[in-house]
Motif scaffolding. Structure first.
Motif, PDB file in Angstrom:
ATOM      1  N   ASN A 321       0.606  -1.180  -0.334  1.00  0.00           N
ATOM      2  CA  ASN A 321       0.152  -0.188  -0.101  1.00  0.00           C
ATOM      3  C   ASN A 321       0.799   0.868   0.102  1.00  0.00           C
ATOM      4  OD1 ASN A 321      -1.951   1.697   0.365  1.00  0.00           O
ATOM      5  ND2 ASN A 321      -2.678   0.850   2.315  1.00  0.00           N
ATOM      6  N   ILE A 322       1.207   1.920  -1.054  1.00  0.00           N
ATOM      7  CA  ILE A 322       1.788   3.063  -1.578  1.00  0.00           C
ATOM      8  C   ILE A 322       1.515   3.974  -0.138  1.00  0.00           C
ATOM      9  CG2 ILE A 322       2.609   2.618  -2.706  1.00  0.00           C
ATOM     10  CD1 ILE A 322       0.625   4.574  -4.399  1.00  0.00           C
ATOM     11  N   LEU A 323      -0.278   3.741  -0.605  1.00  0.00           N
ATOM     12  CA  LEU A 323       0.151   5.786   0.407  1.00  0.00           C
ATOM     13  C   LEU A 323      -0.294   5.304   1.922  1.00  0.00           C
ATOM     14  CD1 LEU A 323      -4.353   5.936  -0.696  1.00  0.00           C
ATOM     15  CD2 LEU A 323      -1.535   7.028  -1.956  1.00  0.00           C
ATOM     16  N   ILE A 324       0.692   4.525   2.211  1.00  0.00           N
ATOM     17  CA  ILE A 324       0.888   4.495   4.407  1.00  0.00           C
ATOM     18  C   ILE A 324       2.571   3.872   4.346  1.00  0.00           C
ATOM     19  CG2 ILE A 324      -0.641   3.349   4.654  1.00  0.00           C
ATOM     20  CD1 ILE A 324      -0.029   0.493   4.967  1.00  0.00           C
ATOM     21  N   GLN A 325       3.178   4.364   2.898  1.00  0.00           N
ATOM     22  CA  GLN A 325       4.455   4.301   2.720  1.00  0.00           C
ATOM     23  C   GLN A 325       4.716   6.307   3.286  1.00  0.00           C
ATOM     24  OE1 GLN A 325       5.934   1.782   2.853  1.00  0.00           O
ATOM     25  NE2 GLN A 325       3.872   0.787   2.833  1.00  0.00           N
TER      26      GLN A 325
END
Length: 328
Positions: A321-325
């Motif tokens: 999940n790139i949105l929580i990186q």
């Protein structure tokens, strides 16, 4: 520090009020009998374990304090810069939980809603009217932090300006599904666009009209995908039953980074008790709403509004999940 506390407190309140649209919209469609059912449903739900929290007053003056379940303090993130993505999400969860407690106190009287906070920039993609979507972190898809960006679109109905702009601005590949049409719209004709005349549903089947239905789990397996970056769903009231099946199939971690979904709240689609149970189940999976927009198309034809576009952020998924990186 007092002005800072007041500013953060105001943002926390606004984050709670911004999603009033869908729940308030739904209540406006109910008759008196359905409204009265809400109290009975509320009393039957098991919130006894949280009774102490529900009855305690909410002190918004300490909203800037990272303690008291408002997210981890910065010291818990060694060697990280202040306000990392992870820290923003932790803080947003704390604010969100506070508004949930407020909602439970006020729901019977005011039918209170709530919202999460996108930890990235927000952009409108596609048309300003029906069909366009608000995306969290659009620049991440444009800048290719993930080797392969995957988008699924359920319910295209030839309105594919959103999909077309995504194809123009990113390297994402799009899988579109809709058994009511024979192709994607003209904006989504690309080698990275794949269309199948299927409906998404609770089970794999061919119905009495010869239409093919498949579950999300089956489609991802057929396509060789283990994660979806953007999941768009506009399936005219079938979203509740379909997402119950998705939550059954995938357990605690739902397989997408963000969800763009039109919720149909007319009583012919869903009762309020069913809606509330479904909504809180989605929350329990770590999927939170951060934006809402009422669909005004029914209003233009003289009807009462009964649909709302919702944007959800999944706070689970790890490195997929790139949105929580954190990109620094």
């Amino acid at each position: 520090m007092a002005p800072l506390r007041q500013l953060l407190a105001s943002r926390a309140v606004l984050a709670g009020l911004v999603a009033l649209g869908c729940l308030g919209l739904f209540i406006s469609t109910l008759d008196n009998t359905s409204r009265n059912d809400l109290k009975r449903v509320w009393n039957n739900n098991n919130y006894s374990n949280n009774q102490q929290n529900l009855e305690s007053p909410i002190q918004w003056s300490d909203a800037a304090n990272p303690a008291r379940d408002l997210g981890k303090p910065l010291a818990a993130y060694p060697q990280r810069k202040p306000l990392t993505t992870q820290h923003k999400i932790e803080k947003a969860k704390g604010y969100y939980d506070r508004v949930v407690r407020m909602r439970r106190l006020l729901l019977q009287q005011y039918n209170y809603g709530k919202s999460f906070v996108c930890p990235h920039e927000i952009q409108r993609v596609g048309p300003l009217n029906d069909g366009g979507k608000w995306l969290c972190g659009m620049s991440l898809y444009e800048e290719h932090p993930r080797a392969k960006c995957v988008m699924y679109s359920f319910g295209v109905n030839y309105e594919t300006r959103f999909e077309g702009e995504m194809l123009d601005r990113t390297d994402c590949e799009i899988w579109g599904y809709d058994a009511s049409v024979t192709s994607m719209g003209p904006e989504a004709t690309s080698s990275r666009s794949h269309f199948y005349p299927y409906f998404i549903g609770r089970e794999d089947k061919v119905d009495q009209n010869g239409k093919t239905w498949k579950t999300l789990k089956t489609l991802m397996k057929e396509n060789g995908h283990d994660w979806i970056d953007i999941l768009k769903v506009d399936i005219e009231g079938s979203e509740y039953d379909t997402f119950d099946a998705i939550m059954d199939d995938f357990g605690d971690v739902l397989p997408f980074s963000q969800l763009q979904m039109e919720l149909h709240v007319h009583e012919s689609h869903v009762s309020f008790p069913t809606f509330l149970k479904w909504w809180e189940r989605l929350e329990s999976k770590g999927v939170y709403p951060w934006w809402t927009e009422i669909n005004l198309n029914p209003v233009f034809s003289g009807q009462r509004a009964w649909a709302s576009e919702y944007c959800f952020l999944n706070t689970k998924g790890g490195s997929k999940n790139i949105l929580i990186q954190n990109f620094v």
